[in-house]
Design a protein around this motif. Structure first.
Motif, PDB file in Angstrom:
ATOM      1  N   MET A   1       0.864  -1.183   0.000  1.00 30.34           N
ATOM      2  CA  MET A   1       0.000   0.000   0.000  1.00 30.34           C
ATOM      3  C   MET A   1       0.899   1.230   0.000  1.00 30.34           C
ATOM      4  O   MET A   1       1.784   1.367   0.831  1.00 30.34           O
ATOM      5  CB  MET A   1      -0.894  -0.038   1.252  1.00 30.34           C
ATOM      6  CG  MET A   1      -1.929   1.054   1.281  1.00 30.34           C
ATOM      7  SD  MET A   1      -2.973   1.100   2.762  1.00 30.34           S
ATOM      8  CE  MET A   1      -3.849  -0.422   2.686  1.00 30.34           C
ATOM      9  N   SER A   2       0.643   2.115  -0.952  1.00 31.45           N
ATOM     10  CA  SER A   2       1.481   3.316  -1.054  1.00 31.45           C
ATOM     11  C   SER A   2       1.149   4.306   0.065  1.00 31.45           C
ATOM     12  O   SER A   2       0.131   4.169   0.756  1.00 31.45           O
ATOM     13  CB  SER A   2       1.276   3.981  -2.411  1.00 31.45           C
ATOM     14  OG  SER A   2       0.005   4.578  -2.471  1.00 31.45           O
ATOM     15  N   GLY A   3       1.987   5.286   0.208  1.00 27.62           N
ATOM     16  CA  GLY A   3       1.790   6.277   1.268  1.00 27.62           C
ATOM     17  C   GLY A   3       0.506   7.056   1.118  1.00 27.62           C
ATOM     18  O   GLY A   3      -0.196   7.315   2.098  1.00 27.62           O
ATOM     19  N   SER A   4       0.160   7.426  -0.125  1.00 29.13           N
ATOM     20  CA  SER A   4      -1.067   8.201  -0.325  1.00 29.13           C
ATOM     21  C   SER A   4      -2.312   7.354  -0.070  1.00 29.13           C
ATOM     22  O   SER A   4      -3.306   7.845   0.462  1.00 29.13           O
ATOM     23  CB  SER A   4      -1.116   8.777  -1.737  1.00 29.13           C
ATOM     24  OG  SER A   4      -1.086   7.754  -2.702  1.00 29.13           O
ATOM     25  N   THR A   5      -2.248   6.074  -0.418  1.00 27.11           N
ATOM     26  CA  THR A   5      -3.378   5.179  -0.149  1.00 27.11           C
ATOM     27  C   THR A   5      -3.542   4.978   1.350  1.00 27.11           C
ATOM     28  O   THR A   5      -4.663   4.970   1.865  1.00 27.11           O
ATOM     29  CB  THR A   5      -3.163   3.820  -0.848  1.00 27.11           C
ATOM     30  OG1 THR A   5      -2.955   4.041  -2.239  1.00 27.11           O
ATOM     31  CG2 THR A   5      -4.356   2.917  -0.657  1.00 27.11           C
ATOM     32  N   ARG A   6      -2.430   4.828   2.040  1.00 27.48           N
ATOM     33  CA  ARG A   6      -2.478   4.658   3.497  1.00 27.48           C
ATOM     34  C   ARG A   6      -3.051   5.916   4.165  1.00 27.48           C
ATOM     35  O   ARG A   6      -3.870   5.822   5.079  1.00 27.48           O
ATOM     36  CB  ARG A   6      -1.088   4.351   4.035  1.00 27.48           C
ATOM     37  CG  ARG A   6      -1.082   4.100   5.535  1.00 27.48           C
ATOM     38  CD  ARG A   6       0.232   3.536   6.011  1.00 27.48           C
ATOM     39  NE  ARG A   6       0.408   2.227   5.391  1.00 27.48           N
ATOM     40  CZ  ARG A   6       1.567   1.753   4.954  1.00 27.48           C
ATOM     41  NH1 ARG A   6       2.659   2.473   5.070  1.00 27.48           N
ATOM     42  NH2 ARG A   6       1.652   0.565   4.412  1.00 27.48           N
ATOM     43  N   ALA A   7      -2.640   7.082   3.688  1.00 23.29           N
ATOM     44  CA  ALA A   7      -3.155   8.336   4.243  1.00 23.29           C
ATOM     45  C   ALA A   7      -4.663   8.453   3.993  1.00 23.29           C
ATOM     46  O   ALA A   7      -5.413   8.892   4.878  1.00 23.29           O
ATOM     47  CB  ALA A   7      -2.425   9.522   3.629  1.00 23.29           C
ATOM     48  N   MET A   8      -5.088   8.054   2.815  1.00 19.84           N
ATOM     49  CA  MET A   8      -6.518   8.094   2.500  1.00 19.84           C
ATOM     50  C   MET A   8      -7.296   7.152   3.417  1.00 19.84           C
ATOM     51  O   MET A   8      -8.391   7.481   3.881  1.00 19.84           O
ATOM     52  CB  MET A   8      -6.728   7.714   1.042  1.00 19.84           C
ATOM     53  CG  MET A   8      -8.096   7.995   0.511  1.00 19.84           C
ATOM     54  SD  MET A   8      -8.094   7.742  -1.262  1.00 19.84           S
ATOM     55  CE  MET A   8      -9.751   8.250  -1.624  1.00 19.84           C
ATOM     56  N   ALA A   9      -6.741   5.967   3.687  1.00 16.67           N
ATOM     57  CA  ALA A   9      -7.395   5.014   4.585  1.00 16.67           C
ATOM     58  C   ALA A   9      -7.477   5.568   6.007  1.00 16.67           C
ATOM     59  O   ALA A   9      -8.500   5.414   6.683  1.00 16.67           O
ATOM     60  CB  ALA A   9      -6.645   3.684   4.574  1.00 16.67           C
ATOM     61  N   VAL A  10      -6.425   6.232   6.447  1.00 15.12           N
ATOM     62  CA  VAL A  10      -6.427   6.829   7.796  1.00 15.12           C
ATOM     63  C   VAL A  10      -7.479   7.932   7.886  1.00 15.12           C
ATOM     64  O   VAL A  10      -8.228   8.018   8.866  1.00 15.12           O
ATOM     65  CB  VAL A  10      -5.021   7.350   8.158  1.00 15.12           C
ATOM     66  CG1 VAL A  10      -5.056   8.225   9.399  1.00 15.12           C
ATOM     67  CG2 VAL A  10      -4.067   6.183   8.348  1.00 15.12           C
ATOM     68  N   LEU A  11      -7.564   8.771   6.866  1.00 14.69           N
ATOM     69  CA  LEU A  11      -8.559   9.847   6.862  1.00 14.69           C
ATOM     70  C   LEU A  11      -9.986   9.293   6.794  1.00 14.69           C
ATOM     71  O   LEU A  11     -10.898   9.832   7.430  1.00 14.69           O
ATOM     72  CB  LEU A  11      -8.302  10.802   5.707  1.00 14.69           C
ATOM     73  CG  LEU A  11      -7.053  11.664   5.848  1.00 14.69           C
ATOM     74  CD1 LEU A  11      -6.821  12.477   4.582  1.00 14.69           C
ATOM     75  CD2 LEU A  11      -7.158  12.574   7.054  1.00 14.69           C
TER      76      LEU A  11
END
Length: 53
Positions: A1-11
């Motif tokens: 999972m890329s960093g932007s995908t992980r950030a989207m999941a956290v948000l």
């Protein structure tokens, strides 16, 4: 999972917590939950599409 995908999941998870707290404190709002479902489905789509690359 890329960093932007992980950030989207956290948000998205944070949005779920916020929507739940809002619903408990002030009562449910259908548009709030609709927006969260759309966000969750978008996050899921991004996560699935990024797995293939």
């Amino acid at each position: 999972m890329s960093g932007s995908t992980r950030a989207m999941a956290v948000l998205t998870t944070g949005g779920l917590v916020a929507a739940s707290a809002y619903s408990v404190a002030l009562g449910g709002d259908g548009w709030l939950w609709f927006a969260w479902v759309v966000t969750a489905l978008t996050t899921l789509g991004v996560a699935v599409s990024s797995r293939g690359t």
